[in-house]
Motif scaffolding. Structure first.
Motif, PDB file in Angstrom:
ATOM      1  N   ALA A 282      -8.211   1.346  -0.665  1.00  0.00           N
ATOM      2  CA  ALA A 282      -8.322   1.629   0.770  1.00  0.00           C
ATOM      3  C   ALA A 282      -7.707   0.504   1.589  1.00  0.00           C
ATOM      4  O   ALA A 282      -7.116   0.746   2.650  1.00  0.00           O
TER       5      ALA A 282
ATOM      6  N   PHE B 281       6.653   4.930  -7.306  1.00  0.00           N
ATOM      7  CA  PHE B 281       5.373   4.369  -6.891  1.00  0.00           C
ATOM      8  C   PHE B 281       4.769   3.584  -8.045  1.00  0.00           C
ATOM      9  O   PHE B 281       4.857   3.995  -9.204  1.00  0.00           O
TER      10      PHE B 281
ATOM     11  N   LEU C 150       0.823  -1.212   0.000  1.00  0.00           N
ATOM     12  CA  LEU C 150       0.000   0.000   0.000  1.00  0.00           C
ATOM     13  C   LEU C 150       0.858   1.263   0.000  1.00  0.00           C
ATOM     14  O   LEU C 150       0.542   2.228  -0.693  1.00  0.00           O
ATOM     15  N   ALA C 151       1.956   1.255   0.740  1.00  0.00           N
ATOM     16  CA  ALA C 151       2.834   2.438   0.823  1.00  0.00           C
ATOM     17  C   ALA C 151       3.521   2.736  -0.501  1.00  0.00           C
ATOM     18  O   ALA C 151       3.866   3.892  -0.772  1.00  0.00           O
ATOM     19  N   THR C 152       3.713   1.717  -1.335  1.00  0.00           N
ATOM     20  CA  THR C 152       4.404   1.920  -2.617  1.00  0.00           C
ATOM     21  C   THR C 152       3.430   2.031  -3.790  1.00  0.00           C
ATOM     22  O   THR C 152       3.847   2.063  -4.935  1.00  0.00           O
ATOM     23  N   TRP C 153       2.158   2.115  -3.499  1.00  0.00           N
ATOM     24  CA  TRP C 153       1.107   2.289  -4.494  1.00  0.00           C
ATOM     25  C   TRP C 153       0.797   3.773  -4.563  1.00  0.00           C
ATOM     26  O   TRP C 153       0.573   4.413  -3.535  1.00  0.00           O
ATOM     27  N   HIS C 154       0.771   4.347  -5.745  1.00  0.00           N
ATOM     28  CA  HIS C 154       0.522   5.787  -5.884  1.00  0.00           C
ATOM     29  C   HIS C 154      -0.824   6.154  -5.264  1.00  0.00           C
ATOM     30  O   HIS C 154      -1.814   5.445  -5.438  1.00  0.00           O
ATOM     31  N   SER C 155      -0.844   7.266  -4.554  1.00  0.00           N
ATOM     32  CA  SER C 155      -2.047   7.671  -3.816  1.00  0.00           C
ATOM     33  C   SER C 155      -3.270   7.863  -4.716  1.00  0.00           C
ATOM     34  O   SER C 155      -4.399   7.681  -4.260  1.00  0.00           O
ATOM     35  N   ASN C 156      -3.079   8.194  -5.996  1.00  0.00           N
ATOM     36  CA  ASN C 156      -4.216   8.366  -6.907  1.00  0.00           C
ATOM     37  C   ASN C 156      -4.892   7.051  -7.273  1.00  0.00           C
ATOM     38  O   ASN C 156      -6.023   7.054  -7.747  1.00  0.00           O
ATOM     39  N   GLN C 157      -4.197   5.938  -7.089  1.00  0.00           N
ATOM     40  CA  GLN C 157      -4.734   4.624  -7.487  1.00  0.00           C
ATOM     41  C   GLN C 157      -4.826   3.642  -6.320  1.00  0.00           C
ATOM     42  O   GLN C 157      -5.401   2.560  -6.471  1.00  0.00           O
ATOM     43  N   ARG C 158      -4.248   3.972  -5.183  1.00  0.00           N
ATOM     44  CA  ARG C 158      -4.152   3.052  -4.045  1.00  0.00           C
ATOM     45  C   ARG C 158      -5.535   2.674  -3.519  1.00  0.00           C
ATOM     46  O   ARG C 158      -6.362   3.534  -3.247  1.00  0.00           O
TER      47      ARG C 158
END
Length: 130
Positions: A66, A123, A56-64
């Motif tokens: 929940a 990311f 989750l931490a390495t997933w871009h915030s726009n696509q991560r």
């Protein structure tokens, strides 16, 4: 000295397996991956280890998402990097094949993943299954 082979399968120029602490281990501990391929490899290792917080931490915030639930009982068999491309200064693509067994069936995940570098960190953005 920890000589446990890295789960991503990366080897030295002589074909010797790299140790986890010399490959993906530092990234799991918080060191920024230097390139998209290294991040891809560390994410594969995180899947093998069941390290959802790292994924989750390495997933871009726009696509991560929940949250993330991994397939229970998956037995990871290996990762093959097919191609790595820099598409722009801070963007890259990595084509890979990850193999695993689930419920006694062989699964082959062939994907072209897109990555972006922001503030010195790579990311995972998204991928297309091939």
């Amino acid at each position: 000295m920890n000589l446990t082979p890295c789960l991503c399968g990366r080897t030295t120029a002589k074909g010797q397996p790299l140790a986890l602490n010399a490959c993906c281990g530092p990234y799991h501990a918080g060191v920024a991956a230097p390139d998209a391929e290294s991040l891809m490899r560390s994410r594969y290792s995180a899947f093998v280890r069941g390290d959802v917080p790292y994924l989750l931490a390495t997933w871009h915030s726009n696509q991560r998402p929940a949250d993330l639930t991994l397939e229970p009982g998956a037995k990871w068999l290996g990762l093959e990097i097919k191609q790595c491309l820099s598409t722009e200064e801070h963007k890259a693509e990595v084509e890979f094949v990850a193999r695993f067994r689930l419920g006694g069936k062989a699964v082959r995940q062939h994907e072209r993943s897109r990555f972006v570098r922001e503030d010195g960190r790579w990311f995972y953005v998204e991928g297309d299954v091939l």
